[in-house]
Design a protein around this motif. Structure first.
Motif, mmCIF file in Angstrom:
data_model
loop_
_atom_site.group_PDB
_atom_site.id
_atom_site.type_symbol
_atom_site.label_atom_id
_atom_site.label_comp_id
_atom_site.label_asym_id
_atom_site.label_seq_id
_atom_site.Cartn_x
_atom_site.Cartn_y
_atom_site.Cartn_z
ATOM 1 N N ASP A 11 0.826 -1.202 0.000
ATOM 2 C CA ASP A 11 0.000 0.000 0.000
ATOM 3 C C ASP A 11 0.866 1.260 0.000
ATOM 4 O O ASP A 11 0.382 2.361 0.183
ATOM 5 N N GLU A 12 2.173 1.082 -0.241
ATOM 6 C CA GLU A 12 3.082 2.220 -0.395
ATOM 7 C C GLU A 12 2.993 2.694 -1.840
ATOM 8 O O GLU A 12 3.144 1.903 -2.767
ATOM 9 N N SER A 13 2.762 3.981 -2.045
ATOM 10 C CA SER A 13 2.747 4.498 -3.414
ATOM 11 C C SER A 13 4.171 4.619 -3.926
ATOM 12 O O SER A 13 5.102 4.904 -3.172
ATOM 13 N N VAL A 14 4.349 4.378 -5.220
ATOM 14 C CA VAL A 14 5.683 4.387 -5.810
ATOM 15 C C VAL A 14 5.570 4.789 -7.279
ATOM 16 O O VAL A 14 4.578 4.476 -7.931
ATOM 17 N N THR A 15 6.557 5.523 -7.769
ATOM 18 C CA THR A 15 6.594 5.833 -9.198
ATOM 19 C C THR A 15 7.255 4.664 -9.915
ATOM 20 O O THR A 15 8.008 3.888 -9.313
ATOM 21 N N PHE A 48 1.794 5.008 -8.223
ATOM 22 C CA PHE A 48 0.898 3.871 -8.380
ATOM 23 C C PHE A 48 0.883 3.051 -7.102
ATOM 24 O O PHE A 48 1.909 2.898 -6.437
ATOM 25 N N TYR A 49 -0.268 2.525 -6.772
ATOM 26 C CA TYR A 49 -0.404 1.560 -5.683
ATOM 27 C C TYR A 49 -1.751 0.875 -5.831
ATOM 28 O O TYR A 49 -2.726 1.486 -6.269
ATOM 29 N N PRO A 50 -1.805 -0.414 -5.487
ATOM 30 C CA PRO A 50 -3.079 -1.128 -5.624
ATOM 31 C C PRO A 50 -4.052 -0.732 -4.533
ATOM 32 O O PRO A 50 -3.653 -0.362 -3.427
ATOM 33 N N ASP A 51 -5.328 -0.824 -4.847
ATOM 34 C CA ASP A 51 -6.371 -0.607 -3.846
ATOM 35 C C ASP A 51 -6.549 -1.916 -3.086
ATOM 36 O O ASP A 51 -7.049 -2.898 -3.623
#
Length: 85
Positions: A11-15, A48-51
């Motif tokens: 759940d960490e956002s990452v480019t 991007f990160y998955p829900d």
């Protein structure tokens, strides 16, 4: 549950660019990251990160491994760490 589709991941956002660099430095020597201009302008600076709300609610799952450790474990599991092909 059988027949359903779920998002998994961190759940960490990452480019995309930072993800590629995280993967690259796990190899010895680090892999060169090349990003073409189209991707660089369109995707690499977006996060991007998955829900994960559905897997957390319906399956009672939680994130146990951070993204950096998950990358390292995946590379070790695949035994890619010492290959540069």
């Amino acid at each position: 549950k059988s027949g359903n589709i779920y998002n998994l991941g961190s759940d960490e956002s990452v480019t995309l660019k930072s993800l590629a660099k995280k993967i690259s430095i796990c190899f010895s020597p680090p892999l060169e990251v090349k990003i073409n201009n189209y991707l660089d302008n369109k995707f690499t600076n977006k996060y991007f990160y998955p829900d994960l709300s559905v897997v957390k609610a319906k399956l009672n799952l939680s994130v146990l491994v951070g993204i950096d450790n998950a990358i390292k474990k995946t590379i070790q599991w695949n035994d890619f760490g010492d290959k540069n092909e």
